[in-house]
Scaffold this active site. Structure first.
Site, PDB file in Angstrom:
ATOM      1  N   PHE A   1     -25.365 -52.933  80.476  1.00 23.89           N
ATOM      2  CA  PHE A   1     -23.935 -52.650  80.387  1.00 23.89           C
ATOM      3  C   PHE A   1     -23.620 -52.304  78.939  1.00 23.89           C
ATOM      4  O   PHE A   1     -24.394 -52.592  78.032  1.00 23.89           O
ATOM      5  CB  PHE A   1     -23.125 -53.874  80.837  1.00 23.89           C
ATOM      6  CG  PHE A   1     -22.525 -53.754  82.217  1.00 23.89           C
ATOM      7  CD1 PHE A   1     -23.202 -53.127  83.244  1.00 23.89           C
ATOM      8  CD2 PHE A   1     -21.287 -54.298  82.495  1.00 23.89           C
ATOM      9  CE1 PHE A   1     -22.658 -53.035  84.513  1.00 23.89           C
ATOM     10  CE2 PHE A   1     -20.724 -54.211  83.761  1.00 23.89           C
ATOM     11  CZ  PHE A   1     -21.414 -53.570  84.773  1.00 23.89           C
TER      12      PHE A   1
ATOM     13  N   GLN B   1      -7.491 -54.473  77.202  1.00 21.61           N
ATOM     14  CA  GLN B   1      -8.631 -53.566  77.319  1.00 21.61           C
ATOM     15  C   GLN B   1      -8.343 -52.447  78.313  1.00 21.61           C
ATOM     16  O   GLN B   1      -7.811 -52.694  79.399  1.00 21.61           O
ATOM     17  CB  GLN B   1      -9.871 -54.341  77.784  1.00 21.61           C
ATOM     18  CG  GLN B   1     -11.104 -53.469  77.936  1.00 21.61           C
ATOM     19  CD  GLN B   1     -12.339 -54.299  78.229  1.00 21.61           C
ATOM     20  OE1 GLN B   1     -12.610 -54.627  79.384  1.00 21.61           O
ATOM     21  NE2 GLN B   1     -13.078 -54.653  77.193  1.00 21.61           N
TER      22      GLN B   1
ATOM     23  N   HIS C   1     -10.304 -49.706  80.577  1.00 18.77           N
ATOM     24  CA  HIS C   1     -11.633 -49.389  81.108  1.00 18.77           C
ATOM     25  C   HIS C   1     -11.821 -47.878  81.070  1.00 18.77           C
ATOM     26  O   HIS C   1     -10.921 -47.121  81.451  1.00 18.77           O
ATOM     27  CB  HIS C   1     -11.773 -49.910  82.542  1.00 18.77           C
ATOM     28  CG  HIS C   1     -13.192 -49.956  83.019  1.00 18.77           C
ATOM     29  ND1 HIS C   1     -13.905 -48.822  83.358  1.00 18.77           N
ATOM     30  CD2 HIS C   1     -14.041 -50.994  83.215  1.00 18.77           C
ATOM     31  CE1 HIS C   1     -15.118 -49.160  83.737  1.00 18.77           C
ATOM     32  NE2 HIS C   1     -15.240 -50.477  83.654  1.00 18.77           N
TER      33      HIS C   1
ATOM     34  N   LEU D   1     -10.988 -48.659  89.975  1.00 17.14           N
ATOM     35  CA  LEU D   1     -12.118 -48.788  89.058  1.00 17.14           C
ATOM     36  C   LEU D   1     -13.376 -48.137  89.617  1.00 17.14           C
ATOM     37  O   LEU D   1     -13.737 -48.336  90.775  1.00 17.14           O
ATOM     38  CB  LEU D   1     -12.389 -50.280  88.811  1.00 17.14           C
ATOM     39  CG  LEU D   1     -13.633 -50.642  87.994  1.00 17.14           C
ATOM     40  CD1 LEU D   1     -13.453 -50.220  86.549  1.00 17.14           C
ATOM     41  CD2 LEU D   1     -13.888 -52.147  88.081  1.00 17.14           C
TER      42      LEU D   1
ATOM     43  N   GLU E   1     -18.648 -49.854  85.480  1.00 14.34           N
ATOM     44  CA  GLU E   1     -19.492 -49.570  84.333  1.00 14.34           C
ATOM     45  C   GLU E   1     -20.964 -49.502  84.747  1.00 14.34           C
ATOM     46  O   GLU E   1     -21.783 -48.891  84.069  1.00 14.34           O
ATOM     47  CB  GLU E   1     -19.298 -50.640  83.260  1.00 14.34           C
ATOM     48  CG  GLU E   1     -19.964 -50.337  81.946  1.00 14.34           C
ATOM     49  CD  GLU E   1     -19.421 -51.191  80.818  1.00 14.34           C
ATOM     50  OE1 GLU E   1     -20.223 -51.616  79.973  1.00 14.34           O
ATOM     51  OE2 GLU E   1     -18.202 -51.431  80.784  1.00 14.34           O
TER      52      GLU E   1
ATOM     53  N   ARG F   1     -16.511 -50.852  75.406  1.00 13.68           N
ATOM     54  CA  ARG F   1     -15.456 -50.226  76.198  1.00 13.68           C
ATOM     55  C   ARG F   1     -14.337 -49.641  75.345  1.00 13.68           C
ATOM     56  O   ARG F   1     -13.776 -48.597  75.680  1.00 13.68           O
ATOM     57  CB  ARG F   1     -14.878 -51.244  77.190  1.00 13.68           C
ATOM     58  CG  ARG F   1     -15.809 -51.494  78.356  1.00 13.68           C
ATOM     59  CD  ARG F   1     -15.213 -52.460  79.349  1.00 13.68           C
ATOM     60  NE  ARG F   1     -16.106 -52.604  80.495  1.00 13.68           N
ATOM     61  CZ  ARG F   1     -15.922 -53.485  81.473  1.00 13.68           C
ATOM     62  NH1 ARG F   1     -14.881 -54.295  81.440  1.00 13.68           N
ATOM     63  NH2 ARG F   1     -16.766 -53.547  82.480  1.00 13.68           N
TER      64      ARG F   1
ATOM     65  N   HIS G   1      -7.098 -52.555  82.142  1.00 12.59           N
ATOM     66  CA  HIS G   1      -8.108 -53.217  82.957  1.00 12.59           C
ATOM     67  C   HIS G   1      -8.155 -54.725  82.793  1.00 12.59           C
ATOM     68  O   HIS G   1      -8.149 -55.467  83.769  1.00 12.59           O
ATOM     69  CB  HIS G   1      -9.473 -52.623  82.599  1.00 12.59           C
ATOM     70  CG  HIS G   1     -10.622 -53.221  83.354  1.00 12.59           C
ATOM     71  ND1 HIS G   1     -10.729 -53.173  84.722  1.00 12.59           N
ATOM     72  CD2 HIS G   1     -11.737 -53.875  82.914  1.00 12.59           C
ATOM     73  CE1 HIS G   1     -11.849 -53.761  85.115  1.00 12.59           C
ATOM     74  NE2 HIS G   1     -12.468 -54.219  84.045  1.00 12.59           N
TER      75      HIS G   1
ATOM     76  N   ARG H   1     -13.622 -57.201  75.234  1.00 13.14           N
ATOM     77  CA  ARG H   1     -14.571 -57.869  76.124  1.00 13.14           C
ATOM     78  C   ARG H   1     -15.733 -56.961  76.467  1.00 13.14           C
ATOM     79  O   ARG H   1     -15.550 -55.775  76.738  1.00 13.14           O
ATOM     80  CB  ARG H   1     -13.863 -58.297  77.417  1.00 13.14           C
ATOM     81  CG  ARG H   1     -14.801 -58.906  78.443  1.00 13.14           C
ATOM     82  CD  ARG H   1     -14.057 -59.390  79.661  1.00 13.14           C
ATOM     83  NE  ARG H   1     -13.510 -58.329  80.483  1.00 13.14           N
ATOM     84  CZ  ARG H   1     -14.204 -57.630  81.384  1.00 13.14           C
ATOM     85  NH1 ARG H   1     -15.504 -57.837  81.535  1.00 13.14           N
ATOM     86  NH2 ARG H   1     -13.611 -56.711  82.127  1.00 13.14           N
TER      87      ARG H   1
END
Length: 560
Positions: A115, A228, A230, A240, A243, A274, A338, A373
């Site tokens: 990730f 955040q 995304h 979504l 990722e 991100r 997100h 994050r």
């Protein structure tokens, strides 16, 4: 009125994990949730859950800790991050033993994928429906534990006796009417607040209720300015696209077909953090290299077999909502709000500054995410700190007893407040204010921020709060299944939390992680290596600050 030793508000992964653990310690536990537990937003998490198992390469908790600290832009508290990373592997194996069916390597170990900004492939996954799988596993365990669940009860306010929390009031959606829920310990696990933004991955239920309840009761909220975005959400509805699509090798392309991420992150490319990827995408769009307000997520080179095996859910979402089959053509995506890094201020055992009140999950801020994050760390946070908070609450109750009295008048106060809402016959409809809020937040407190935009947003939020206080009209005057009423109450929470977010963002004159100020483009550790605390002050937001806990990793320039 009902009574339990421990009451958990919210039934997502953090709430259910806390309830299960508290019951293991012998506590009588109740869960109050405005949704059926398996409808909680945790089920929308797709790509995976991090833990340093080392199944796909060399890895250990210390490496996981470092990359989480770096990803947080050094705002995360390093003691809390170390707890999460060190205890994570044990929690993964416990989930497996509970019945979580993770994807596997050929030799039978839990599979792990890379990730963004993780430094190693440590994200355990169940295809691309990881949150859904874990949510159902924990619900099975919740039922097995005998915990009482009050589903479709909407929590209204914390009830206090002096300085101590002694329960909550809740509206029974099914039957109508206010219920008192007395407890020696209350754990808030109500999730995030992304619905205050236009274009969000968040469910309609993510309205910041728990944070608002705690704030009004005098508990500080921490780092509320950090929201955040995304990088890969569908333009039409904010759904979504995990990722994991980039973790499996997907490319991001602009209108010229270029893999543009290497212009912004020369080493990591699409697997940068991100905040970096979202800003890069928005820059491409703003500078005219987008495709109808989007960029393109290209999975076509992965082949049908791999997409159907590991990303089948994302393929279905793209076909259903974008009319695109990613086996054949790229998916148009853009950044969307997100995950909220801020929340109710807690320590590593979930304690808040109010005795008897605890918090875990996205509504809390133990500060393992700091200013940004890492993907895969949110699910890990829910199970690690959900478990720890449930254990702490149950043990504190066993040691300290009840410690307070739940006043019978609390339910009456809440009932009269509901009555005033239902009695109002003229004024604005809540959805009008809600849409204006979502537009103002997305346009002025989004990926890129300026003093001018934030001040305009602050003025708009204050105007909306005043209009809300004058009274909104709930057209449904009934008492059972009145979702119109609930949405009006949720609007009040979102307006308060938007005020906390924007006030903190105006004050933070630097760029750090997800908080990107065009007028202050550099990170300023001398002035701003500190947490923001937002206090309730007669309905307004008062800010204070606290140092970041640094144990091992001194702040450094972050590059990918």
């Amino acid at each position: 009125m009902v009574r339990h030793d421990v009451v958990v508000v919210g039934a997502g992964l953090a709430g259910m994990r806390a309830a299960i653990e508290a019951s293991r310690y012998g506590a009588d536990v109740g869960v109050v949730s405005k949704l059926h537990p398996t409808r909680s937003h945790s089920g929308a998490a797709e790509g995976g859950i991090n833990a340093a198992l080392g199944n796909a390469g060399e890895d250990d908790p210390q490496q996981h800790t470092f990359f989480t600290v770096k990803g947080s832009d050094y705002l995360g508290d390093q003691d809390a991050i170390a707890v999460m990373c060190e205890e994570g592997p044990g929690d993964i194996y416990e989930l497996e033993h509970m019945g979580a069916i993770f994807s596997r390597t050929e030799d039978g170990r839990i599979a792990q994928r890379p990730f963004g900004a993780g430094g190693a492939p440590r994200t355990c996954y169940a295809a691309d429906i990881t949150g859904h799988v874990l949510l159902h596993v924990l619900y099975e365990q919740l039922v097995k534990s005998g915990v009482t669940v009050y589903e479709e009860w909407f929590a209204l306010d914390l009830v206090t006796d002096g300085e101590r929390c002694v329960g909550v009031t809740a509206w029974d959606l099914v039957r109508g009417g206010v219920q008192g829920v007395e407890a020696s310990a209350v754990i808030m696990a109500t999730g995030g607040l992304g619905r205050m933004y236009r274009g969000t991955t968040n469910a309609y239920a993510c309205t910041g209720d728990g944070m608002s309840m705690a704030w009004r009761a005098g508990v500080p909220l921490k780092d509320m300015e950090f929201m955040q975005f995304h990088p890969t959400t569908l333009k039409s509805n904010g759904v979504l696209i995990t990722e994991g699509a980039r973790g499996e090798g997907g490319y991001l392309r602009n209108s010229e077909g270029e893999r543009f991420m290497f212009n912004y992150a020369p080493n990591a490319g699409e697997l940068a953090s991100r905040d970096v990827v979202s800003r890069s995408e928005q820059t491409e769009i703003d500078e005219g290299r987008g495709v109808d307000g989007c960029v393109l997520l290209d999975l076509t080179h992965l082949g049908a077999k791999r997409i159907n095996e590991r990303l089948h859910g994302s393929r279905e979402l793209a076909m259903d909502y974008a009319g695109v089959d990613p086996i054949e053509e790229p998916i148009p995506v853009r950044p969307g709000s997100h995950y909220h890094m801020g929340g109710i201020d807690t320590d590593v055992w979930g304690h808040t500054l109010m005795p008897g009140l605890y918090a875990a999950g996205e509504c809390a801020c133990v500060s393992v995410h700091g200013a940004n994050r890492l993907g895969g760390n949110s699910l890990l946070e829910t199970v690690v700190f959900g478990r720890r908070t449930g254990a702490a609450a149950a043990q504190d109750v066993r040691r300290n007893g009840t410690g307070g009295v739940f006043s019978p008048s609390a339910a009456g106060i809440a009932e009269r407040s509901i009555g005033r809402l239902l009695d109002k016959n003229d004024g604005e409809r809540p959805h009008v204010l809600r849409q204006e809020l979502a537009d103002a937040m997305y346009d002025n407190a989004g990926i890129f921020r300026t003093a001018e935009g934030l001040e305009a947003c602050k003025a708009k939020v204050e105007e909306l709060r005043e209009r809300y206080e004058r009274g909104v009209v709930v057209q449904d005057k009934g008492r059972d299944f009145n979702t119109d009423l609930i949405q009006a109450i949720e609007l009040g929470s979102m307006l308060e939390m938007a005020d906390c977010l924007v006030t903190g963002a105006i004050a933070r004159t630097e760029s750090r992680g997800a908080h990107s100020r065009l007028d202050y483009p550099e990170r300023d550790d001398e002035a701003w290596l500190r947490h923001t605390l937002a206090f309730y002050d007669e309905g307004q937001v008062r800010l204070d600050y606290r140092p970041v806990t640094i144990t091992e990793y001194e702040p450094a320039v972050r590059s990918y």
